[in-house]
Design an enzyme around this catalytic site. Structure first.
Site, PDB file in Angstrom:
ATOM      1  N   SER A  58       0.826  -1.204   0.000  1.00 40.37           N
ATOM      2  CA  SER A  58       0.000   0.000   0.000  1.00 40.37           C
ATOM      3  C   SER A  58       0.861   1.255   0.000  1.00 40.37           C
ATOM      4  O   SER A  58       2.008   1.246   0.444  1.00 40.37           O
ATOM      5  CB  SER A  58      -0.917   0.012   1.224  1.00 40.37           C
ATOM      6  OG  SER A  58      -0.154   0.233   2.402  1.00 40.37           O
ATOM      7  N   LYS A  59       0.258   2.316  -0.511  1.00 47.08           N
ATOM      8  CA  LYS A  59       0.924   3.624  -0.469  1.00 47.08           C
ATOM      9  C   LYS A  59       1.043   4.086   0.981  1.00 47.08           C
ATOM     10  O   LYS A  59       2.043   4.691   1.357  1.00 47.08           O
ATOM     11  CB  LYS A  59       0.124   4.653  -1.264  1.00 47.08           C
ATOM     12  CG  LYS A  59       0.091   4.402  -2.754  1.00 47.08           C
ATOM     13  CD  LYS A  59      -0.690   5.471  -3.481  1.00 47.08           C
ATOM     14  CE  LYS A  59      -2.148   5.378  -3.108  1.00 47.08           C
ATOM     15  NZ  LYS A  59      -3.026   6.274  -3.858  1.00 47.08           N
ATOM     16  N   ARG A  60       0.020   3.799   1.769  1.00 49.09           N
ATOM     17  CA  ARG A  60      -0.011   4.239   3.162  1.00 49.09           C
ATOM     18  C   ARG A  60       1.225   3.761   3.924  1.00 49.09           C
ATOM     19  O   ARG A  60       1.789   4.466   4.747  1.00 49.09           O
ATOM     20  CB  ARG A  60      -1.278   3.710   3.831  1.00 49.09           C
ATOM     21  CG  ARG A  60      -1.401   4.062   5.289  1.00 49.09           C
ATOM     22  CD  ARG A  60      -2.679   3.512   5.915  1.00 49.09           C
ATOM     23  NE  ARG A  60      -3.640   3.072   4.925  1.00 49.09           N
ATOM     24  CZ  ARG A  60      -4.278   1.911   4.980  1.00 49.09           C
ATOM     25  NH1 ARG A  60      -4.087   1.073   5.957  1.00 49.09           N
ATOM     26  NH2 ARG A  60      -5.141   1.565   4.039  1.00 49.09           N
TER      27      ARG A  60
END
Length: 120
Positions: A58-60
């Site tokens: 994920s980007k997070r």
């Protein structure tokens, strides 16, 4: 779900492509679209990119930041070639440009490939 449905309808969205982890949301969104009298977009759900430990990238979590992708693949063409070959859109994982891949794209191929892709 309501916000997504209203926003998509107001923006005139006719096609939705997202990860297969959101497949369960689709039925609820279609239900709301029908209740509200909105048209229904065409939906496609694609495999996810996963870490070797089974965790969804994920980007997070900064799993797929540009620096990491450059370290692993070097060039955009190598990344695109790897993705295209891994999903069956190309016959191998050789580097390819986005313009080269346009002619190879097929929704039938995307639908046939259901396995998540492990990067790492």
């Amino acid at each position: 779900q309501l916000a997504v449905v209203v926003d998509d309808a107001e923006m005139g969205v006719t096609e939705v492509v997202r990860g297969h982890d959101l497949l369960s949301s689709t039925a609820r969104q279609i239900y709301l679209q029908r209740l509200l009298g909105y048209g229904q977009p065409a939906y496609a759900h694609v495999p996810l990119l996963m870490a070797p430990d089974g965790r969804r990238l994920s980007k997070r979590d900064r799993d797929l930041d540009m620096e990491g992708l450059r370290e692993q693949f070097g060039t955009p063409e190598r990344l695109l070639g790897w993705l295209a070959g891994s999903t069956g859109l190309a016959p191998d994982r050789a580097p390819r440009s986005a313009s080269e891949l346009v002619g190879l794209f097929s929704w039938d191929t995307v639908r046939a490939h259901r396995d998540d892709l492990v990067i790492g």
